[in-house]
Design an enzyme around this catalytic site. Structure first.
Site, PDB file in Angstrom:
ATOM      1  N   CYS A  87       0.805  -1.109   0.011  1.00 57.44           N
ATOM      2  CA  CYS A  87       0.105  -0.046  -0.037  1.00 57.44           C
ATOM      3  C   CYS A  87       0.805   1.340   0.095  1.00 57.44           C
ATOM      4  O   CYS A  87       1.613   1.574  -0.928  1.00 57.44           O
ATOM      5  CB  CYS A  87      -1.093  -0.044   1.207  1.00 57.44           C
ATOM      6  SG  CYS A  87      -2.399   1.008   1.058  1.00 57.44           S
ATOM      7  N   HIS A 204      -3.421  -5.642   1.118  1.00 58.95           N
ATOM      8  CA  HIS A 204      -2.904  -5.885   2.427  1.00 58.95           C
ATOM      9  C   HIS A 204      -2.856  -7.688   3.003  1.00 58.95           C
ATOM     10  O   HIS A 204      -3.813  -7.818   3.416  1.00 58.95           O
ATOM     11  CB  HIS A 204      -3.739  -5.075   3.319  1.00 58.95           C
ATOM     12  CG  HIS A 204      -3.545  -3.482   3.407  1.00 58.95           C
ATOM     13  ND1 HIS A 204      -2.655  -2.983   4.022  1.00 58.95           N
ATOM     14  CD2 HIS A 204      -4.029  -2.679   2.742  1.00 58.95           C
ATOM     15  CE1 HIS A 204      -2.479  -1.779   3.767  1.00 58.95           C
ATOM     16  NE2 HIS A 204      -3.597  -1.413   2.968  1.00 58.95           N
ATOM     17  N   GLU A 206      -1.580  -8.908   4.914  1.00 58.86           N
ATOM     18  CA  GLU A 206      -1.444  -8.870   6.688  1.00 58.86           C
ATOM     19  C   GLU A 206      -2.794  -8.860   7.200  1.00 58.86           C
ATOM     20  O   GLU A 206      -2.897  -9.132   8.425  1.00 58.86           O
ATOM     21  CB  GLU A 206      -0.398  -7.973   7.084  1.00 58.86           C
ATOM     22  CG  GLU A 206      -1.048  -6.690   7.235  1.00 58.86           C
ATOM     23  CD  GLU A 206      -0.869  -5.616   5.939  1.00 58.86           C
ATOM     24  OE1 GLU A 206      -0.787  -6.143   4.698  1.00 58.86           O
ATOM     25  OE2 GLU A 206      -1.065  -4.583   5.909  1.00 58.86           O
TER      26      GLU A 206
END
Lengths: 230, 737
Positions: A87, A204, A206
C-alpha cells in the site's frame, strides 16, 4: 529469517505487518525509524508498511522516499535483499525509483476499503510460491491512491518479463473493468523488480491471515517468505 | 495589539452569547467588570456546549456507576474494566454545527476531537463509530453534506489508522437545516496507566504539545450553542481544520511518554481550546494556573491573548509534567516532530493569570469560570402526541412492500459509506460494518469488544420517554445479538432549542427513558455529550439522543453473525409479536404516515430475551442471529438472507388480515435466530421452560435465491439485493435537481 519494518511518521500498518511476521514466520522484525541511517546486518527482508507517511500531503510516498533510511534500503536492495512494499509502501517504492510506474488517485476518486479478488500472475517468486500459478485469492484493499500507471512500453516490458505479480480479477479470475477497483492499468495490483526480489502491491495480505478476520488468503505470502529464508 | 482596549458593551456581551443577566452574574462573581479577554473566557466556559447549563439538572439523574466503572462522566471519556488488567475507554461526541457549515472539515475534526478524548486518558484507540443524520434526500444540500461528511470521517480515521467499524445513518426532513455528525471512539488502556486531567502539585510546568495555534475555530463552541439563522454560511471561519497526520504523531508521542512516569495530568484542547483545558485542569485539581502566552507556539504573528485563548486549532494537548522528567518529555515530542513548550506553571492561588507582552491580560478566579456557570431548570412541556394512525391498505403484497423498504433511504445498504472508511486497519476487525454490532478483537487476546450506536428519532419524537428507553434497548439488543455482554453506554444527546418548552420536554423525557433503560439493563452512562440548538429558525431536528454502547465478548470464537450459514437451519423468533405499526417504517414508507405511538418497550423482557440469546450463542448453538428493528421481522429476515446469500421459507401464524402487522410491525425485544434442527428443538424446550416466547418460523434454504412466505408470491433475493445496494450509490451519483 531476519526482517526489518521501516516506520515512517504516519505509517499505520507497521504493527499489523510485524504481527503477521511474528505469527506466521515466528520472528520479531526489527522496527527501524525513518531517520536511522543504517539497517541491522544480515537482513533477508525489508518491509515498507501501509499508512499515510507524512500524511500523504504531497504525492503519496513522495516525502518518505527521501527519508534518510531509504539510502540504506536502496543499497540493500541492490545487494539482493528482499523488499516488500504494501500500500503506502508500494507508493514509496515507486517514488524511490525501486519499482517502475506510479500510483495515482483511484479512478472513482474515493477511498476504497473492501476485499478484492486477485490472480497470482507470477507464482515463481519468494513472495508467491505458496499460492501456485494462476491462483485466485481474496485480499482487502484500503487506499485512495492505488491506480497503477506506467507508460505503455514499461507495461509491455513488465508483462514480457513476468513482473506483474497480481492482477485484480473477478472471483473466477477473469480480468474485467468491473473487477478493477481503482482503474489500474492492465488491472495491475502488484509488480516486481527486474531481479524479482522487490514486490510492491496495493492489497494488504497482513489483514487476512486468521479465519476470525474473515479469511486466510494473505497467509501463503508469509509462508512463501518463510520457506525462502528458512 | 492589546485586546483589552476594546470596551465591553452590551452588544459585545450579546455577541459572546451571554445574556445580560449572565453578564451581571459575572460582575457579581469577580467584583468588577471583566475586560475583553476575560469576557472571552467566560463566553467560552459558560456556553451551552461547555457548561451543559440547560441539561445538567437532568443529566444528574442518569445512572453513572457500576462495579466495573472506573471513571464515569467528568473525565475526557468513560473507563470500564474488562478484566486482565485492561479497561475500555470510550465516548461519543457531536460535531453538528461545524459539519453543516463545512462538512469535510467539520466531520474530520469531530473524529479528531473524540480520538484525542480517548488517547488523552492513556488508551490506544481501537475503533471508531459514527451516527449520522441528514435531511431529506430531495433537499438540495443533502447530497453535498453526505459526500463531505463521509469523506471527512474517512479522511481522518483512515489516515490516523483507527478502523471505523460501523454506525448508523438516517435521512429526515427535520435535519434539512441541521445535519448531525456524532463520532465515537473506543480505546483500550492498562488499568494501572490511566491518565486524568486534574492538575497536581504547585509550581509544576504546564506544557503545550502538538500543533501550533492559529486563528481557526475562534468561538466554535459558542457558534455550536446557537440556533442557525440567516448568515450561517458566514460562520465558516469558526470551523477548525483537521490534520490527521499530526494527530497520529501526537497519539504515538503521548502513548510513548505515557509508558513512563512523566505526565502528572493531561487534557486535550477541544472546544474552547486553551481556555477550557487550562481552566478545567486547574479547577479540578483545586489549584491555580499562570500562563505566559508569549510562549504559546503560533502559526500566525500578532495573535492577541484573546485569540490565543479562544482558538480551536486542532491536535493540541496541555499537560502538567513532573519537572524532573521535562527534558525526557521534550525529547519524545521532538522525536515525533511536534511542538513542545513550557507555557506556564501551576500555582496555589485558585486563579487563572494570563501574561502577554508584558501585561497581565486576565486574572480571574477559576471557580467563577468552572463551577459557577449558570444552571437552568428550563420550563418544559410534554410534546403533543403524534396523530393517530389513519386507515391504510393492508393488502399490499409483502414482497412488493419489502422491496420498497429495503431500497428506501433509511433501510438501504450503507456500503457506499463504509467502503470509504478503512474498517480493517489494525488487523483486529472481526465483524465488519453491516452486522448488528462492529466487533474488534482485543489485540493479542481471544476476547473482543462489540460496539453499536443506536437511536430511532421518530420514536423519540412521538414519545420521548419510550424513545429514549428504546435507544438503549436496541443498543443492548445489538450487543446481545453478536454474543457480547453489554458493559456501559455513552450518550450523545442532540436536540433543538431548549428555550422552547416542547424541546425541553423532549430532553427531559428522553433522559428519563435512557435512565430507566440503563438501570434496568445494567448499562451505566459513563460519558457523553449534549448538543442543543440543532434548529434552524422555528424548525427543530427530531430529538436524537444517540446511544453508543460497548460490550465484551469473552471468547471471540463464540461470536454470532447475521448471515444464514447453511440450508435447513430452523429459523426461530424470540419475543412477542403483536404487530405494532405505530411509527413503523412500513407506515411511513408504504402508507405515507408518520403516526401513532412508538412500540412499547418492556425492559424486563429485553433483558430476559437478550440474556437467553447470549447464552445460546455462548454455547455455540446458533448459526445466525439478528435483532428485529427498523422495518420489523421481514426486513430482518431479508437482511439475514442477503448477508448469507441463502433463501428462507417461513409461515406466519396469524390470519391474513394481520399478516402485514406481523411481518412489518416493529415490536421490541425480538430476535431471529437460526439453529440446526436438533438444536432448535432443544432451544424451543428451553425457552418454554424459561417462559421466553419462542416461535418456529420456518427454515433456511439453499442458494435458490428466494424468500417464501406462506400464501404469497416468492421474493427474489437478486431483486432485493439490487434495491438494497442500489439506492445510496444511485442517489449520490445522480445530478442535483
Amino acid at each position: 529469517m531476519k526482517a526489518a519494518v521501516i516506520v515512517f511518521p504516519g505509517s499505520n500498518c507497521d504493527r499489523d505487518i510485524a504481527d503477521a511476521l511474528a505469527k506466521i514466520c515466528g520472528m520479531q522484525p526489527h522496527m527501524v525509524w525513518h531517520k536511522d541511517q543504517d539497517l541491522p546486518e544480515g537482513l533477508d527482508l525489508i518491509v515498507l508498511p501501509g499508512g499515510f507517511s507524512h500524511g500523504d500531503y504531497l504525492r503519496s510516498g513522495a516525502i518518505a522516499a527521501q527519508a534518510p533510511v531509504m539510502r540504506a534500503v536502496k543499497s540493500r536492495a541492490e545487494a539482493g535483499c528482499a523488499v516488500l512494499g504494501i500500500c503506502n509502501g508500494f507508493q514509496i517504492l515507486t517514488e524511490a525509483g525501486l519499482l517502475p510506474g506510479g500510483l495515482m488517485r483511484n479512478a472513482g476518486l474515493k477511498f476504497i476499503c473492501r476485499d478484492v479478488w486477485l490472480k497470482v500472475d507470477a507464482a515463481d517468486t519468494i513472495y508467491t510460491r505458496s499460492y501456485g500459478s494462476d491462483a485466485v485469492i481474496r485480499i482487502p484493499v484500503a487506499h485512495h491512491d492505488g491506480n497503477y500507471t506506467a507508460d505503455e512500453r514499461t507495461l509491455d516490458k513488465l508483462e514480457a518479463e513476468g513482473r506483474i505479480a497480481f492482477r485484480y480479477t473477478d472471483p473466477e479470475g477473469n480480468i474485467a473493468d468491473t473487477a478493477n477497483p481503482n482503474g489500474s492499468a492492465r488491472s495491475i495490483a502488484g509488480v516486481l523488480s527486474a531481479n524479482r526480489r522487490i514486490l510492491g502491491l496495493m492489497p494488504h495480505p497482513e489483514r487476512l491471515i486468521d479465519p476470525i478476520q474473515g479469511g486466510t488468503d494473505g497467509r501463503p505470502m508469509f509462508n512463501s517468505l518463510m520457506e525462502a529464508f528458512a | 495589539m492589546n485586546p483589552n482596549d476594546i470596551q465591553v458593551t452590551d452588544d459585545i456581551v450579546a455577541e459572546h452569547g451571554l445574556t445580560l443577566a449572565e453578564y451581571a452574574r459575572v460582575i457579581e462573581l469577580i467584583g468588577r467588570k471583566p475586560n475583553f479577554t476575560e469576557l472571552g473566557l467566560f463566553s467560552a466556559a459558560w456556553n451551552e456546549h461547555c457548561s451543559y447549563k440547560s441539561s445538567k439538572v437532568w443529566l444528574k439523574t442518569l445512572p453513572t456507576t457500576g462495579p466495573k466503572v472506573i471513571h464515569g462522566p467528568g473525565e475526557n471519556a468513560g473507563v470500564v474494566d474488562i478484566g486482565d488488567g485492561q479497561a475500555v475507554v470510550f465516548k461519543m461526541e457531536s460535531h453538528n454545527h461545524p459539519s453543516y457549515i463545512e462538512p469535510f472539515q467539520g466531520a474530520a475534526t469531530g473524529v479528531g476531537g473524540i480520538l484525542r478524548d480517548v488517547f488523552t486518558m492513556g488508551a490506544r484507540p481501537v475503533a471508531n463509530m459514527n451516527a449520522l443524520r441528514f435531511g431529506a434526500p430531495d433537499h438540495p444540500r443533502t447530497r453535498h453534506l453526505v459526500a463531505g461528511v463521509v469523506a471527512g470521517i474517512g479522511g481522518y480515521g483512515n489516515c490516523i489508522g483507527v478502523p471505523t467499524i460501523g454506525g448508523e445513518t438516517n435521512f429526515h426532513a427535520s435535519y434539512n437545516g441541521n445535519c448531525l455528525v456524532n463520532a465515537m471512539t473506543v480505546g483500550i488502556v492498562q488499568t494501572d496507566r490511566i491518565f486524568t486531567s486534574a492538575a497536581t502539585g504547585i509550581g509544576n510546568p504546564v506544557v503545550y504539545v502538538g500543533s501550533k495555534t492559529g486563528r481557526d475555530g475562534i468561538h466554535g463552541a459558542t457558534m455550536a450553542s446557537n440556533v442557525f439563522g440567516e448568515g450561517t454560511d458566514e460562520k465558516r471561519p469558526t470551523v477548525q481544520v483537521g490534520d490527521p497526520f499530526t494527530e497520529k504523531l501526537l497519539l504515538e508521542a503521548c502513548l510513548e511518554l505515557m509508558a513512563e512516569d512523566a505526565i502528572l495530568s493531561i487534557q486535550d484542547m477541544g472546544a474552547a481550546g486553551l481556555t477550557s483545558s487550562s481552566v478545567e485542569m486547574a479547577a479540578k485539581g483545586g489549584l491555580g494556573i499562570e500562563l505566559d502566552l508569549d510562549k504559546v507556539p503560533t502559526r500566525e504573528a500578532g495573535m492577541t491573548s484573546y485569540e490565543l485563548m479562544l482558538s480551536e486549532s486542532q491536535e493540541r494537548m496541555l499537560m502538567i509534567l513532573d519537572p524532573r522528567r521535562a527534558d525526557r518529555a521534550r525529547a519524545v515530542f521532538e522525536k515525533w516532530g511536534l511542538d513542545f513548550a513550557i507555557i506556564g506553571k501551576t500555582t496555589d492561588t485558585g486563579r487563572i493569570v494570563l501574561r502577554h507582552q508584558g501585561r497581565i491580560d486576565c486574572d480571574l478566579p477559576l471557580g467563577a469560570l468552572a463551577d459557577e456557570a449558570p444552571l437552568y431548570n428550563r420550563p418544559y412541556e410534554t410534546p403533543p402526541l403524534p396523530p393517530a394512525i389513519a386507515a391504510f391498505d393492508k393488502k399490499v403484497d409483502p414482497g412488493q412492500a419489502l422491496l420498497h423498504l429495503m431500497g428506501s433511504p433509511d433501510l438501504c445498504s450503507r456500503r457506499w459509506i463504509w467502503e470509504q472508511y478503512d474498517h480493517m486497519v489494525m488487523a483486529d476487525t472481526i465483524q465488519r460494518p453491516g452486522g448488528d454490532a462492529g466487533v474488534v478483537r482485543i489485540h493479542g487476546t481471544t476476547k473482543g469488544l462489540a460496539i453499536t450506536t443506536d437511536v430511532t428519532p421518530r420514536y423519540v419524537a412521538a414519545d420521548a420517554v419510550t424513545g429514549g428507553a428504546q435507544a438503549v434497548a436496541e443498543a443492548f439488543r445489538n450487543l446481545c445479538a453478536v454474543g457480547a455482554e453489554p458493559l456501559a453506554v455513552t450518550d450523545c444527546l442532540n436536540f433543538g432549542n431548549p428555550q422552547n418548552p416542547q424541546v425541553m420536554g423532549q430532553i427531559v423525557g428522553a433522559i428519563q427513558g435512557i435512565g430507566d433503560a440503563c438501570r434496568a439493563l445494567d448499562m451505566p452512562v459513563v460519558s457523553g455529550n449534549v448538543s442543543l440548538y440543532n434548529q434552524t429558525g422555528e424548525l427543530a431536528i427530531q430529538p436524537t439522543p444517540a446511544i453508543g454502547a460497548v460490550g465484551l465478548l469473552a471468547d471471540i470464537d463464540r461470536m454470532a453473525t447475521l448471515g444464514f450459514k447453511a440450508a435447513d437451519d430452523v429459523i426461530l423468533l424470540i419475543g412477542t409479536t403483536k404487530g405494532h405499526m405505530g411509527q413503523s417504517l412500513y407506515l411511513r414508507e408504504i402508507a405515507a404516515q408518520e403516526a401513532g405511538p412508538p412500540p412499547p418497550v418492556d425492559l424486563a423482557a429485553e433483558r430476559r430475551h437478550g440474556e437467553f440469546v447470549r447464552g445460546l450463542i455462548r454455547e455455540g448453538r446458533l448459526s445466525a442471529v439478528h435483532d428485529c428493528a427498523d422495518g420489523g421481522l421481514l426486513v430482518a429476515l431479508a437482511e439475514m438472507a442477503l448477508a448469507g446469500d441463502r433463501g428462507a421459507e417461513i409461515s406466519t401464524p396469524l390470519d391474513e388480515a394481520d399478516k402485514t402487522a406481523f411481518l412489518f410491525g416493529e415490536d421490541q425485544a425480538r430476535y431471529l435466530i437460526c439453529a440446526k434442527p436438533d438444536f432448535a428443538e432443544a432451544v424451543l424446550a428451553e425457552a418454554e421452560a424459561q417462559h421466553i416466547p419462542c416461535t418456529r418460523l420456518g427454515r433456511t434454504t439453499d442458494r435458490t435465491g428466494r424468500l417464501t412466505i406462506d400464501g404469497f408470491r416468492p421474493i427474489s433475493l437478486a431483486e432485493l439485493r439490487s434495491a438494497h445496494e442500489g439506492w445510496l450509490p444511485g442517489f449520490m451519483a445522480a445530478k442535483p435537481q
